[in-house]
Design a protein around this motif. Structure first.
Motif, PDB file in Angstrom:
ATOM      1  N   ALA A  38       1.144   4.374  -4.420  1.00 10.45           N
ATOM      2  CA  ALA A  38       0.728   3.250  -3.583  1.00 10.45           C
ATOM      3  C   ALA A  38       1.034   1.919  -4.262  1.00 10.45           C
ATOM      4  O   ALA A  38       1.529   0.987  -3.621  1.00 10.45           O
ATOM      5  CB  ALA A  38      -0.765   3.368  -3.278  1.00 10.45           C
ATOM      6  N   ALA A  39       0.748   1.838  -5.570  1.00  5.65           N
ATOM      7  CA  ALA A  39       1.003   0.595  -6.299  1.00  5.65           C
ATOM      8  C   ALA A  39       2.484   0.233  -6.280  1.00  5.65           C
ATOM      9  O   ALA A  39       2.848  -0.951  -6.202  1.00  5.65           O
ATOM     10  CB  ALA A  39       0.506   0.724  -7.733  1.00  5.65           C
ATOM     11  N   ALA A  40       3.348   1.266  -6.337  1.00  2.43           N
ATOM     12  CA  ALA A  40       4.794   1.016  -6.340  1.00  2.43           C
ATOM     13  C   ALA A  40       5.319   0.631  -4.964  1.00  2.43           C
ATOM     14  O   ALA A  40       6.340  -0.049  -4.854  1.00  2.43           O
ATOM     15  CB  ALA A  40       5.524   2.261  -6.843  1.00  2.43           C
ATOM     16  N   MET A  41       4.602   1.077  -3.913  1.00  2.00           N
ATOM     17  CA  MET A  41       5.106   0.873  -2.559  1.00  2.00           C
ATOM     18  C   MET A  41       4.456  -0.298  -1.825  1.00  2.00           C
ATOM     19  O   MET A  41       4.910  -0.659  -0.739  1.00  2.00           O
ATOM     20  CB  MET A  41       4.880   2.150  -1.735  1.00  2.00           C
ATOM     21  N   VAL A  42       3.393  -0.882  -2.386  1.00  2.00           N
ATOM     22  CA  VAL A  42       2.694  -1.932  -1.646  1.00  2.00           C
ATOM     23  C   VAL A  42       3.628  -3.099  -1.330  1.00  2.00           C
ATOM     24  O   VAL A  42       4.470  -3.476  -2.147  1.00  2.00           O
ATOM     25  CB  VAL A  42       1.465  -2.459  -2.425  1.00  2.00           C
ATOM     26  N   VAL A  91      -9.929  -8.036  -5.132  1.00  2.00           N
ATOM     27  CA  VAL A  91      -8.838  -7.194  -5.632  1.00  2.00           C
ATOM     28  C   VAL A  91      -7.525  -7.500  -4.934  1.00  2.00           C
ATOM     29  O   VAL A  91      -7.486  -8.144  -3.882  1.00  2.00           O
ATOM     30  CB  VAL A  91      -9.179  -5.694  -5.450  1.00  2.00           C
ATOM     31  N   ASP A  92      -6.446  -7.002  -5.530  1.00  2.00           N
ATOM     32  CA  ASP A  92      -5.148  -7.045  -4.877  1.00  2.00           C
ATOM     33  C   ASP A  92      -4.933  -5.725  -4.149  1.00  2.00           C
ATOM     34  O   ASP A  92      -5.795  -4.849  -4.133  1.00  2.00           O
ATOM     35  CB  ASP A  92      -4.026  -7.337  -5.886  1.00  2.00           C
ATOM     36  N   ARG A  93      -3.775  -5.562  -3.517  1.00  2.00           N
ATOM     37  CA  ARG A  93      -3.523  -4.381  -2.699  1.00  2.00           C
ATOM     38  C   ARG A  93      -3.439  -3.113  -3.535  1.00  2.00           C
ATOM     39  O   ARG A  93      -3.959  -2.056  -3.143  1.00  2.00           O
ATOM     40  CB  ARG A  93      -2.232  -4.581  -1.898  1.00  2.00           C
ATOM     41  N   ALA A  94      -2.788  -3.187  -4.671  1.00  2.00           N
ATOM     42  CA  ALA A  94      -2.664  -2.003  -5.522  1.00  2.00           C
ATOM     43  C   ALA A  94      -4.028  -1.540  -6.019  1.00  2.00           C
ATOM     44  O   ALA A  94      -4.303  -0.335  -6.095  1.00  2.00           O
ATOM     45  CB  ALA A  94      -1.733  -2.298  -6.698  1.00  2.00           C
ATOM     46  N   SER A  95      -4.896  -2.483  -6.359  1.00  2.00           N
ATOM     47  CA  SER A  95      -6.232  -2.129  -6.830  1.00  2.00           C
ATOM     48  C   SER A  95      -7.065  -1.508  -5.712  1.00  2.00           C
ATOM     49  O   SER A  95      -7.858  -0.589  -5.943  1.00  2.00           O
ATOM     50  CB  SER A  95      -6.950  -3.358  -7.390  1.00  2.00           C
ATOM     51  N   GLY A 140      -0.380   8.531  -1.352  1.00  2.00           N
ATOM     52  CA  GLY A 140      -0.009   7.225  -1.887  1.00  2.00           C
ATOM     53  C   GLY A 140       0.734   6.383  -0.864  1.00  2.00           C
ATOM     54  O   GLY A 140       0.498   5.166  -0.752  1.00  2.00           O
ATOM     55  N   ALA A 141       1.604   7.019  -0.082  1.00  2.00           N
ATOM     56  CA  ALA A 141       2.349   6.287   0.944  1.00  2.00           C
ATOM     57  C   ALA A 141       1.410   5.774   2.027  1.00  2.00           C
ATOM     58  O   ALA A 141       1.557   4.644   2.518  1.00  2.00           O
ATOM     59  CB  ALA A 141       3.416   7.196   1.558  1.00  2.00           C
ATOM     60  N   LEU A 143      -1.832   5.109   1.642  1.00  2.00           N
ATOM     61  CA  LEU A 143      -2.634   4.042   1.051  1.00  2.00           C
ATOM     62  C   LEU A 143      -1.827   2.752   0.928  1.00  2.00           C
ATOM     63  O   LEU A 143      -2.377   1.656   1.096  1.00  2.00           O
ATOM     64  CB  LEU A 143      -3.153   4.475  -0.320  1.00  2.00           C
ATOM     65  N   ALA A 144      -0.537   2.866   0.637  1.00  2.00           N
ATOM     66  CA  ALA A 144       0.309   1.678   0.528  1.00  2.00           C
ATOM     67  C   ALA A 144       0.371   0.947   1.868  1.00  2.00           C
ATOM     68  O   ALA A 144       0.292  -0.288   1.924  1.00  2.00           O
ATOM     69  CB  ALA A 144       1.709   2.065   0.069  1.00  2.00           C
ATOM     70  N   PHE A 145       0.507   1.711   2.956  1.00  2.00           N
ATOM     71  CA  PHE A 145       0.541   1.092   4.288  1.00  2.00           C
ATOM     72  C   PHE A 145      -0.790   0.423   4.603  1.00  2.00           C
ATOM     73  O   PHE A 145      -0.845  -0.725   5.036  1.00  2.00           O
ATOM     74  CB  PHE A 145       0.866   2.147   5.345  1.00  2.00           C
ATOM     75  N   LEU A 146      -1.882   1.147   4.376  1.00  2.00           N
ATOM     76  CA  LEU A 146      -3.204   0.626   4.709  1.00  2.00           C
ATOM     77  C   LEU A 146      -3.589  -0.555   3.830  1.00  2.00           C
ATOM     78  O   LEU A 146      -4.365  -1.420   4.255  1.00  2.00           O
ATOM     79  CB  LEU A 146      -4.244   1.738   4.574  1.00  2.00           C
ATOM     80  N   SER A 147      -3.050  -0.601   2.619  1.00  2.00           N
ATOM     81  CA  SER A 147      -3.454  -1.652   1.673  1.00  2.00           C
ATOM     82  C   SER A 147      -3.094  -3.046   2.148  1.00  2.00           C
ATOM     83  O   SER A 147      -3.656  -4.028   1.663  1.00  2.00           O
ATOM     84  CB  SER A 147      -2.815  -1.393   0.298  1.00  2.00           C
ATOM     85  N   SER A 148      -2.161  -3.149   3.092  1.00  2.00           N
ATOM     86  CA  SER A 148      -1.791  -4.465   3.617  1.00  2.00           C
ATOM     87  C   SER A 148      -2.535  -4.791   4.904  1.00  2.00           C
ATOM     88  O   SER A 148      -2.339  -5.867   5.470  1.00  2.00           O
ATOM     89  CB  SER A 148      -0.273  -4.524   3.869  1.00  2.00           C
TER      90      SER A 148
END
Length: 390
Positions: A38-42, A91-95, A140-141, A143-148
């Motif tokens: 997720a951290a790599a894809m955010v 927090v940021d998106r990765a966190s 992780g993928a 979570l990366a989408f949802l993080s934004s």
């Protein structure tokens, strides 16, 4: 936010990376891989200078503090007077993604343990085939989408895995809040306080009902266990569903008393028996209650507190019409549209109850699990009012 600035946009203490599951918990999902994927894809956040980041973090902290008194005044919940058993993290998106991988490990832990105890050979086969890598990468993928998309979240479950304070943690995702306030072209100070009112209400809910966390975890675990128990016969039920669909298409399938062909079950229904459906209905009602209540609180402030509150709500509600089809597609398959319906359904329930019996009468909902509304009651507040004897 540019990648080289993202790590600065967080609380002094980022969500811990310590393991949430017990040492003996099955490792069907590689939680560390989920967090790192997720951290790599955010997606990168808004472009901001280091000074702007510091000011935004300070503003959000101040808004979070200020909002508590308003939540107390509006809800009348005494739990708002003392929230020291939980954290507030900017927090940021990765966190955010890392924190949610920890919470998912807590939520899935009982179900995986149940699978290990009842069908260890299936769990071993799954571990052999996937080794947690594929599932970790897939999570992780997601979570990366949802993080934004997430502006904030109260997480009561991480503490059960030994992370943070006993009560849980409130996460304010600064890049998303800033991105949306710019997109809506609203006053940043007003918007940040408005968002914090919603999220702090969730924090107060769990403080007012300390039994709620364990209740939800038990219901989620029972639902997950039930669906896993039925997974081994899924292929048979899928076959039956395909045959029924084919027969209906040919006009030879089963019909109800009015001669209308019976609708084949969807995939979720195939994994559920009446008890599972009842649990899912209960959890849906609880989430509608929590989200609707928080929405009512955030909209209860007047212009003396949030001067542009009406403009914010109007533009916030209208933004859905501007989403592209790809975004709408992902929101649909990930259940985000269903979550938005929970906001509106729950808000109508809260407004109907408080309009009839006042906030004090509504607050009986936090006394015990038996007072939580059913899904039917969410859509007909009079049923809940009658059951409570109000």
């Amino acid at each position: 936010m540019e990648r080289n600035e993202r790590n600065r946009l967080s609380h002094d203490r980022k969500p811990s990376t310590e393991k949430s599951p017990s040492p003996d918990a099955p490792a069907l999902v590689n939680w560390d891989l989920a967090a790192s994927t997720a951290a790599a894809m955010v997606a990168p956040g808004p472009k901001m200078s280091a000074r702007e980041i510091r000011e935004a973090v300070a503003d959000l902290r101040a808004a979070a503090d200020t909002s508590v008194a308003h939540v107390h005044r509006i809800t009348g919940l005494e739990a708002a007077r003392d929230l020291r058993d939980s954290d507030v993290l900017v927090v940021d998106r990765a966190s955010w993604a890392r924190a949610n991988s920890q919470s998912f490990s807590v939520l899935m832990g009982p179900a995986l343990q149940h699978l290990a105890e009842t069908r260890p050979e299936q769990l071993e086969a799954a571990n052999t085939a996937l080794g947690g890598t594929m599932t970790g990468a897939q999570l992780g993928a997601v979570l990366a989408f949802l993080s934004s998309k997430v502006l904030g979240q109260y997480d009561p479950f991480a503490a059960l895995g030994g992370v943070g304070k006993p009560g849980g943690r409130l996460l304010l995702v600064a890049p998303n809040i800033i991105t949306l306030e710019r997109e809506l072209n609203v006053e940043p100070a007003d918007f940040r306080l408005w968002v914090c009112l919603h999220e702090q209400t969730h924090r107060v809910q769990f403080a007012a009902a300390p039994w709620l966390r364990e209740h939800m975890l038990e219901q989620i675990s029972q639902l997950s266990n039930g669906m896993m128990d039925k997974a081994q016969t899924l292929s048979e039920r899928l076959g039956s569903a395909v045959k029924a669909l084919t027969a209906n298409s040919a006009g030879t399938g089963e019909k109800d008393n009015d001669g209308v062909p019976r609708k084949p079950a969807d995939l979720l229904s195939l994994l559920q028996d009446p008890q599972d459906k009842e649990r899912l209905s209960h959890l849906t009602a609880v989430m509608s209650l929590l989200e609707g209540h928080a929405n009512v609180v955030m909209d209860a402030v007047d212009a003396s507190i949030v001067p542009s509150v009406k403009t914010i709500r109007q533009r916030f509600n209208n933004r859905g019409a501007k989403r592209g089809w790809i975004d709408r597609f992902f929101r649909q398959i990930m259940g985000l549209d269903a979550k938005m319906r929970q906001y509106s359904d729950g808000a109508r329930f809260v407004r109907a109850v408080t309009g009839r019996v006042g906030m004090e009468g509504f607050n009986r909902v936090w006394e015990k699990a038996e007072n939580l509304p059913t899904e039917a009651e969410i859509h007909s507040a009079d049923l809940w009012i009658a059951r409570m004897g109000l």
